[in-house]
Design a protein around this motif. Structure first.
Motif, mmCIF file in Angstrom:
data_model
loop_
_atom_site.group_PDB
_atom_site.id
_atom_site.type_symbol
_atom_site.label_atom_id
_atom_site.label_comp_id
_atom_site.label_asym_id
_atom_site.label_seq_id
_atom_site.Cartn_x
_atom_site.Cartn_y
_atom_site.Cartn_z
ATOM 1 N N VAL A 98 -5.361 6.014 0.914
ATOM 2 C CA VAL A 98 -4.731 4.750 1.090
ATOM 3 C C VAL A 98 -5.125 3.856 -0.194
ATOM 4 N N THR A 99 -3.814 3.733 -1.231
ATOM 5 C CA THR A 99 -3.932 2.682 -2.115
ATOM 6 C C THR A 99 -3.415 1.340 -1.849
ATOM 7 N N VAL A 100 -3.996 0.385 -1.868
ATOM 8 C CA VAL A 100 -3.673 -0.949 -1.843
ATOM 9 C C VAL A 100 -3.746 -1.892 -2.986
ATOM 10 N N PHE B 53 0.869 -1.074 -0.066
ATOM 11 C CA PHE B 53 -0.147 -0.070 -0.151
ATOM 12 C C PHE B 53 0.740 1.309 0.022
#
Length: 411
Positions: free
Chosen positions: A134-136, A126
């Protein structure tokens, strides 16, 4: 190599375009040398003090508290200095403030939106945006999952086209102020289906440094640089491809056996190369044996008697024992960048020098100094105002995270 999906072919075409552009610029008669600046950094180390101020540490052995981690995976900071800790056993992200207090927890195991399977949790990566979003990335899914600053699931941004393979991304970093992340290491692919007639063999001469735009409905893949493709199939001491983002969209990366840190602008052209006069060490029979032994120890033993896991472990063991090696050991081991743009370079030094050391270089290419061997590890995450996080274990193998602050001169 075979490009297995639509997005891999897009990646390849974009990389070719970037290389073509670089060649065209370098070949232009009006400015034959203006495209690339080579800066030779000092050969002698300037020692730096690694006595950083510790802010707090979290992680405990006993009890059922939120900081009794099963396994700490990725960590990251937002623009307020909050620390995000992924516990891959609990499949959960913990958000901690500067007073070491729990702010929130989000993400969980499951099959629904914003949920992840426990079988792929250890491979999750992430990146935290400055505003706390947040980018996962999960190789078991077909895109990136986005969470809001409050931890609530926002949306899934998927790759375009049919997927016959999973992209294995070893780390992602957010570009400052953008809905875009950088793959900080070489992206590989794990096939999920049998090859089809549309799969065409190719022989690329480069390893693309990839970025992913997640601001739209589909992931847009860009090749921001074309790294060197090492010849042959040798795995032992394969020169690493490592990259980091700088403020303004420039990317720095390393891709060879020598000490050569390259700057690539937004258009994909290399504009600057930083060098230090260090020579790679030749690979001897004793070095080969030691590296095989080290990898076998890391592989460990399979517990529980699962037949499939046993077969996978045995396959990996045989592969390690039969591993081929490059003729020399690359100088650079790893590369990362801080929020302020300082470049951290973990390297082996010159020739037979013992122990790895860490160089610090400013975003504009000035050598700041070197941490001697054993004085500090590479930070696991960088934050604003000199914050850094280190994922460590104590004598009982209990995981914890130590948050420290760097002096102003080396942030």
């Amino acid at each position: 190599m075979v490009w297995k999906t639509t997005h891999e072919r897009t990646m390849y075409a974009t990389a070719v375009a970037a290389v073509t552009l670089s060649i065209a610029v370098l070949a232009a008669p009006a400015r034959p040398l203006a495209a690339q600046e080579v800066i030779e950094l000092p050969a002698e180390d300037l020692p730096l003090d690694a006595d950083f101020e510790e802010i707090y540490r979290v992680g405990s052995l006993d009890g059922d508290g939120w900081d009794t981690f099963g396994r700490v995976g990725t960590v990251g900071f937002d623009g307020s200095g909050n620390l995000y800790i992924l516990d891959t056993e609990a499949v959960r992200i913990n958000v901690v403030d500067l007073q070491a207090s729990l702010v929130r927890q989000f993400m969980r195991e499951g099959q629904g939106p914003g949920e992840f399977g426990s079988n792929t949790a250890s491979a999750l990566e992430f990146a935290v945006m400055g505003d706390g979003r947040v980018t996962v990335y999960d190789p078991g899914q077909t895109g990136f999952t986005l969470f809001g600053a409050d931890g609530q699931f926002e949306r899934m941004v998927r790759f375009s086209g049919a997927q016959s393979s999973a992209a294995m991304i070893g780390g992602i970093q957010a570009f400052p102020g953008m809905d875009r992340v950088l793959a900080t290491s070489e992206v590989t692919y794990l096939r999920m289906t049998a090859p089809g007639p549309e799969d065409e063999p190719t022989d690329p001469s480069f390893r693309p440094v990839l970025s992913y735009d997640v601001g739209g409905d589909e992931v847009r893949i860009d090749s921001v640089a074309a790294g060197w493709w090492p010849p042959g199939d040798a795995e032992g001491f394969r020169p690493p491809l490592r990259a980091g983002a700088l403020p303004g969209g420039t990317v720095v990366y390393t891709d060879s056996t020598s000490y050569a840190i390259k700057y690539a602008g937004p258009e994909g052209r290399v504009t600057r190369v930083l060098t230090r006069p260090f020579q790679p060490r030749p690979v001897t029979g004793r070095i080969r044996a030691a590296e095989i032994e080290r990898r076998l120890e890391l592989l460990g033993d399979v517990r529980g008697g699962d037949p499939m896991l046993q077969r996978m472990s045995e396959f990996r063991r045989r592969r390690i024992e039969a591993m081929e090696f490059f003729d020399e050991i690359p100088v650079v081991v790893d590369l990362r960048t801080s929020w302020e743009g300082t470049i951290w370079i973990l390297h082996r030094g010159d020739g037979g020098a013992e122990g790895n050391r860490i160089d610090l270089i400013s975003s504009d290419g000035r050598y700041l100094g070197t941490f001697p061997p054993g004085s500090t590890a590479m930070p696991s995450a960088f934050g604003p105002n000199g914050l850094v996080a280190f994922v460590e274990t104590d004598d009982l193998d209990v995981p914890y995270v130590a948050v420290k602050r760097l002096p102003e001169g080396i942030r």
